[in-house]
Design an enzyme around this catalytic site. Structure first.
Site, PDB file in Angstrom:
ATOM      1  N   ASP A 405       0.824  -1.204   0.000  1.00  0.00           N
ATOM      2  CA  ASP A 405       0.000   0.000   0.000  1.00  0.00           C
ATOM      3  C   ASP A 405       0.863   1.260   0.000  1.00  0.00           C
ATOM      4  O   ASP A 405       1.901   1.328   0.657  1.00  0.00           O
ATOM      5  CB  ASP A 405      -0.894  -0.019   1.249  1.00  0.00           C
ATOM      6  CG  ASP A 405      -1.782   1.191   1.357  1.00  0.00           C
ATOM      7  OD1 ASP A 405      -2.613   1.392   0.446  1.00  0.00           O
ATOM      8  OD2 ASP A 405      -1.649   1.947   2.334  1.00  0.00           O
ATOM      9  N   GLU A 458       1.331  -0.484  -5.180  1.00  0.00           N
ATOM     10  CA  GLU A 458       0.354   0.562  -5.446  1.00  0.00           C
ATOM     11  C   GLU A 458       1.154   1.869  -5.446  1.00  0.00           C
ATOM     12  O   GLU A 458       1.383   2.468  -4.406  1.00  0.00           O
ATOM     13  CB  GLU A 458      -0.747   0.578  -4.379  1.00  0.00           C
ATOM     14  CG  GLU A 458      -1.890   1.515  -4.732  1.00  0.00           C
ATOM     15  CD  GLU A 458      -2.171   2.559  -3.666  1.00  0.00           C
ATOM     16  OE1 GLU A 458      -2.905   3.518  -3.967  1.00  0.00           O
ATOM     17  OE2 GLU A 458      -1.661   2.442  -2.546  1.00  0.00           O
TER      18      GLU A 458
END
Length: 724
Positions: A405, A458
């Site tokens: 993330d 990401e």
């Protein structure tokens, strides 16, 4: 009675003794040996000698200290008996009669940030020591004056079980004999500088009680893995040239029980895995399953990095979930959050009274956007915490990879910061050099230990070589989310079709960079939250056109180079924005249009897996060729997908609601071309405009040797294959 004016005794009573093993337990005293025990609930105590005789211990004058003297040292460990105020007798091994257990080499590697197996020792682990079963506790708190284990077994009293300091390592340890699995515990710390006393949960805890409670739980696994075939095949799999369709899932809201409560890991293993098999997904990607205190954070504010969330069951339940996925041929990816952690006072924040896991300077140590702290990756032990954590999930739970993330927040020191609110690196730049080193070290370790494991970034910037190996200067990720493709495509499909001709480059631009990284095409949870509506909501037009646009979006995604990711609910056109507090609207499948989208999605997954041109060269330019990318006036795209053997699938996408008859496209060789997929099929809720098998003409077109004239359905994609 024995005097208790010892400074050691006073420090134990005040719960501030830095080295309790130096006074408690067995020690030489002149020509004899003395055994001391701190027993707050006892009115009398005895020590059990090797002969089996119980020798009475003397009580101190002003505190619950008991002392025995023997001519020779007792074999360690030894047992004590004590009587409480209710006249009941208790018996057990003295925790302070055990020698240190942590190895010097391990502590040395921890200090260097290279103890990848730290999770096997730090935290709480059932052990058998000197033939005695118990639990070994260990925690890193270098700036604490005293650390104790507290729990439901000692009335949460920090005086009872102070831990042993392991020199300059900053690690504390204590073996509690005969402590049962399932016990709840925390660590109580006294700060060296301020003297403040506070209670923290274990950073390495492998299980927790159900939120809002925050105590860790001692656990032992009894799971017997049955996924050996999967794990062996994974190590040999050529994932770059294999199909990958990822189903992104939030376990708390995929389904709920009839009473609204969470499903268990076992229930999810049965229902979710069966559904993914039926739908043709190759992988499940779970929003963070690590323990977190707040349901509304969806798991992104992690408080228990080593613990599967107790919302759905115990760690063995999660093992069984992964095992079942593997046995049914489905991979498991975990969303992983090394970029920040919450500020809860009982967690990692200011763990030993200082900024230990985080940076002290808020310009480096705080994410104001998220209200969280940032890991200090320049500190070896912190880097070791995260490296060990990734290895833990791969080693212990057999996960197949990670989606990392917010990678941009790791890479840039000025991420979401104004001028003057960030600290440059040692060269004056904005790059986070420590984070770069960490990511490269992470991927080197994972791939050495687990061939075939995946990591997906990401990452929303133009940082180069994100998905290239560290030895080539890259960050080492296997793949990267293609955020540019996602934003351009969704922005385009939100336009009224009459205006799309002016934005044709939004669809063609991705081919300028499509092979600079190994890309995943994400239609993720981020696109259906925070007022963005569902994917269906984003589509332009009346209800029929919105469903047609959505079917076209998915057909275009599966035709475009790159691996595929879709958030749960996309596959049946979830009608509302995602709400993590309730299950998906499965009753929508009673309606034809939603059921049609689901059927189309199932068919796309089967085609994606069964046709090599649709996946084999996702990361290679030779797997893609434009037929015509210039027909902006009619908002039509046509292109070829190829495999290594030269087999071809022809793709045509019509982004207007106008059927186009006698539309000519070039084809790579003469032959008969037939539709293998049409997103406008009646079975999918479309108008059923299509084509019979078409014989090519000898007329060259768009630089190709032959051509066909066909009918383009409105707001639809066609896949065609040819045969001689």
């Amino acid at each position: 009675m024995i005097p208790s004016d010892s400074s050691d005794a006073q420090a134990i009573l005040a719960a501030r003794h830095h080295d309790p093993f130096a006074w408690l337990g067995q020690h030489p005293a002149g020509d004899a040996w003395v055994q001391r025990a701190f027993l707050p609930d006892a009115i009398a105590a005895e020590i059990l000698l090797p002969s089996g005789v119980a020798q009475a211990m003397q009580r101190s004058e002003s505190g619950p200290f008991f002392l025995a003297t023997t001519a020779k040292p007792l074999p360690k460990p030894y047992r004590l008996r004590w009587q409480d105020a209710e006249q009941d007798w208790h018996e057990g091994f003295d925790p302070y009669s055990f020698d240190p257990l942590l190895g010097e080499l391990d502590l040395h590697l921890f200090g260097e940030g290279r103890w990848l197996d730290a999770y096997q020792t730090l935290g709480a682990h059932p052990r058998v020591v000197e033939g005695v079963a118990g639990v070994l506790f260990a925690v890193w708190a270098p700036n604490a004056e005293r650390v104790s284990v507290v729990g439901d077994f000692n009335a949460w009293d920090g005086r009872r079980h102070p831990m042993r300091a392991r020199g300059q390592s900053g690690v504390w340890e204590l073996f509690l004999p005969e402590l049962p699995v399932g016990s709840l515990y925390k660590f109580e710390l006294r700060a060296r500088t301020s003297g403040a006393v506070f209670v923290k949960t274990d950073p390495y805890a492998q299980a927790f009680e159900l939120r809002p409670a925050t105590a860790a739980r001692v656990v032992r696994s009894s799971h017997q893995w049955q996924d050996q075939d999967w794990m062996a095949a994974r190590a040999e799999r050529d994932w770059q040239h294999s199909p990958m369709s990822i189903y992104e899932v939030h376990l708390g809201s995929w389904r709920r029980r009839a009473d609204g409560s969470f499903c268990s890991y076992e229930e999810l293993a049965e229902e979710l895995v069966r559904y993914c098999q039926e739908m043709g997904f190759t992988h499940i990607e779970l929003l963070p399953v690590m323990e977190h205190p707040l349901d509304e954070s969806w798991g992104y504010q992690v408080s228990g990095y080593f613990a599967p969330s107790s919302r759905f069951g115990d760690p063995d339940g999660f093992r069984a979930f992964v095992d079942h996925c593997h046995q049914q041929g489905i991979g498991v990816l975990l969303d992983w959050v090394p970029g920040h952690f919450p500020r809860d006072t009982w967690g990692l924040a200011r763990f030993d009274g200082t900024a230990l896991y985080e940076h002290a300077d808020p310009r480096e140590g705080e994410h104001k956007d998220w209200g969280t702290y940032i890991f200090n990756l320049g500190r070896n032990e912190v880097r070791n915490f995260l490296l060990s954590n990734a290895c833990y999930w791969a080693d212990v739970f057999h996960v197949d990879g990670f989606r990392v993330d917010a990678v941009a927040s790791l890479l840039y020191r000025d991420y979401s910061r104004k001028e003057g609110e960030w600290v440059p690196n040692r060269y004056g730049g904005r790059e986070n050099l420590e984070a770069i080193d960490f990511l490269r070290e992470l991927h080197t370790a994972l791939h050495e230990r687990h061939p075939g494991i995946l990591s997906i970034a990401e990452e929303s910037t133009a940082w180069p070589m994100v998905s290239r190996p560290p030895y080539l200067g890259g960050l080492g990720f296997s793949m990267k989310w293609n955020m540019g493709w996602m934003h351009d495509t969704l922005d385009y499909l939100q336009l009224d079709p009459i205006f799309r001709r002016y934005h044709h480059n939004a669809l063609t631009f991705s081919q300028l960079y499509a092979y600079t990284e190994n890309f995943v095409l994400p239609l993720s949870h981020d696109e259906v939250v925070h007022g963005k509506g569902s994917l269906l909501d984003k589509m332009a037009g009346d209800p029929w056109q919105r469903f047609a646009n959505l079917r076209l979006l998915f057909a275009y995604q599966f035709a475009h180079p790159g691996k595929k990711l879709n958030f749960m609910g996309n596959e049946f056109a979830q009608g509302r924005e995602w709400n993590s507090g309730q299950a998906l609207d499965w009753d929508l499948l009673e309606h034809d249009w939603h059921r049609g989208v689901q059927q189309m999605f199932r068919d796309l997954n089967r085609l994606h897996q069964g046709l090599a041109p649709l996946h084999e060269l996702d990361f290679h330019a030779e797997g893609f060729q434009w037929i015509d990318c210039h027909d902006a006036e009619q908002s039509v795209l046509s292109f070829l997908r190829r495999d290594k053997q030269g087999n071809v699938v022809v793709i045509i996408c019509n982004f207007t609601p106008v059927p186009r008859h006698h539309y000519r496209i070039g084809v790579p060789q003469p032959g008969i071309y037939r539709e293998i997929f049409n997103s406008d099929a009646a079975a999918y809720g479309g108008s059923n405009v299509g084509n019979p098998p078409l014989a090519s003409d000898a007329q060259p077109w768009s630089g190709l040797p032959a051509s066909i004239a066909l009918t383009l359905p409105p707001l639809a994609a066609l896949y065609l294959v040819g045969s001689a």
